[in-house]
Design a protein around this motif. Structure first.
Motif, PDB file in Angstrom:
ATOM      1  N   ASP A 121       0.794  -1.429   0.421  1.00  0.00           N
ATOM      2  CA  ASP A 121       0.361   0.255  -0.104  1.00  0.00           C
ATOM      3  C   ASP A 121       1.097   0.841  -0.490  1.00  0.00           C
ATOM      4  O   ASP A 121       0.689   1.868  -0.749  1.00  0.00           O
ATOM      5  N   LEU A 146       1.849   2.586  -3.035  1.00  0.00           N
ATOM      6  CA  LEU A 146       0.766   3.151  -4.147  1.00  0.00           C
ATOM      7  C   LEU A 146       0.460   4.308  -4.139  1.00  0.00           C
ATOM      8  O   LEU A 146       0.192   5.379  -4.684  1.00  0.00           O
ATOM      9  N   TYR A 205       0.518   1.078 -11.185  1.00  0.00           N
ATOM     10  CA  TYR A 205      -0.185   0.178 -12.319  1.00  0.00           C
ATOM     11  C   TYR A 205       0.292  -0.104 -13.700  1.00  0.00           C
ATOM     12  O   TYR A 205       0.005  -0.660 -14.161  1.00  0.00           O
ATOM     13  N   CYS A 221      -3.228  -6.759  -2.422  1.00  0.00           N
ATOM     14  CA  CYS A 221      -4.585  -6.260  -2.946  1.00  0.00           C
ATOM     15  C   CYS A 221      -5.265  -6.146  -1.499  1.00  0.00           C
ATOM     16  O   CYS A 221      -5.206  -6.939  -0.421  1.00  0.00           O
ATOM     17  N   ASP A 222      -5.649  -5.059  -0.599  1.00  0.00           N
ATOM     18  CA  ASP A 222      -6.062  -4.710   0.345  1.00  0.00           C
ATOM     19  C   ASP A 222      -7.736  -4.878   0.377  1.00  0.00           C
ATOM     20  O   ASP A 222      -8.238  -4.803   1.065  1.00  0.00           O
ATOM     21  N   GLN A 241      -8.383  -3.916  -6.061  1.00  0.00           N
ATOM     22  CA  GLN A 241      -7.060  -3.834  -6.365  1.00  0.00           C
ATOM     23  C   GLN A 241      -7.143  -5.236  -6.674  1.00  0.00           C
ATOM     24  O   GLN A 241      -6.175  -5.351  -8.148  1.00  0.00           O
ATOM     25  N   LYS A 298      -8.005  -5.361 -11.122  1.00  0.00           N
ATOM     26  CA  LYS A 298      -6.801  -4.002 -11.594  1.00  0.00           C
ATOM     27  C   LYS A 298      -5.549  -5.313 -11.550  1.00  0.00           C
ATOM     28  O   LYS A 298      -5.596  -5.515 -12.808  1.00  0.00           O
ATOM     29  N   ALA A 299      -5.354  -6.480 -10.685  1.00  0.00           N
ATOM     30  CA  ALA A 299      -4.259  -7.362 -10.736  1.00  0.00           C
ATOM     31  C   ALA A 299      -4.953  -7.940 -11.932  1.00  0.00           C
ATOM     32  O   ALA A 299      -3.699  -8.844 -12.397  1.00  0.00           O
TER      33      ALA A 299
END
Length: 278
Positions: A167, A170, A177, A195-196, A200, A203-204
């Motif tokens: 995080d 980011l 990304y 990823c939280d 996310q 998106k991954a």
């Protein structure tokens, strides 16, 4: 986790230096320098032993003529009052190294024992327990060694082993990304994306990330994330996992569970040393 002879020697020297074993004013004043003794190290509880050879090196460094009368192997599962190591040598030197030796053996055996308990909880599952980099400064390799003795696997040893986006990365770069999209296949194979939330995770998957870490998600969101990911990526779950909730977490079809507590919060094993005059 492999530990070199040089690393063991350096650790033993540092621990003895930290405790100033060579300046043990109590033993040096009250114990005759020719007094021989036999010392027995034993456990006061059921444990998985780790660190025996490191402790032997520590005693050997402090007492050159030490004799090893008996010893267990790392990974031995023992019960209360079972002997771990019996040595014989200069009583004064054994006493001056006692605390450093017990501290190390208790700490590493505590880690291996907790790791073993966690592994027992998921032994019927096809997933792997991992450690983290949440380790004691200066003891990382030894703690990770103890984790492997307990039956789990080692996550990355240091920051050079793989990319791991968290995080805070980011927060500092809003084009993370875009940079992932520019990575080649070789780089992506070394990428772990934390990823939280489920946005996310989606998106991954869109970015074809092959290793996704679900951080501090509740069981409901872990299950939702699994549906999104399917078999498109390896899944690691981390955050607050312990003996009470690991069975529930492992009920989801995931690949890895990483647990910082096995190194940073494992209780020390209850180990003692008894000494006899010879």
């Amino acid at each position: 986790m492999k530990i070199t002879k040089k690393e063991v020697t350096r650790l033993a020297a540092n621990l003895l230096k930290e405790d100033k074993a060579y300046k043990d004013i109590t033993s040096n004043y009250f114990i005759d320098n020719k007094q021989q003794a036999k010392a027995t190290i034993f456990s006061n509880e059921s444990i998985i032993v780790a660190g025996i050879d490191f402790v032997i090196e520590l005693f050997k460094r402090n007492c050159k003529n030490i004799k090893i009368l008996s010893k267990l192997k790392d990974g031995s599962k023992i019960k209360k009052k079972e002997n771990i190591l019996i040595i014989q040598g200069n009583g004064r030197k054994i006493l001056s190294a006692e605390r450093a030796a017990l501290n190390l053996l208790q700490h590493l055996s505590g880690i291996s024992t907790l790791t073993g308990k966690l592994c027992e909880k998921i032994k019927k599952k096809k997933l792997t327990i991992l450690d983290t980099r949440k380790t004691t400064p200066g003891l990382r390799k030894f703690e990770k060694y103890a984790v492997s003795i307990g039956g789990a696997k080692n996550h990355r040893l240091d920051l050079s082993e793989s990319y791991m986006l968290k995080d805070n990365h980011l927060i500092l770069n809003n084009k993370i990304y875009e940079k992932i999209a520019k990575m080649n296949n070789k780089q992506k194979k070394r990428l772990i994306l934390e990823c939280d939330n489920l946005i996310q995770v989606k998106k991954a998957i869109d970015l074809n990330v092959k290793y996704i870490l679900l951080d501090n998600m509740n069981i409901k969101n872990i299950k939702k994330a699994k549906k999104i990911i399917g078999k498109k990526a390896k899944i690691e779950v981390s955050g607050g996992i312990n003996l009470k909730n690991i069975t529930k977490i492992s009920s989801v079809d995931i690949d890895f569970i990483s647990i910082g507590a096995i190194t940073h919060s494992a209780p020390a094993a209850n180990i003692s040393l008894d000494i006899q005059k010879i």
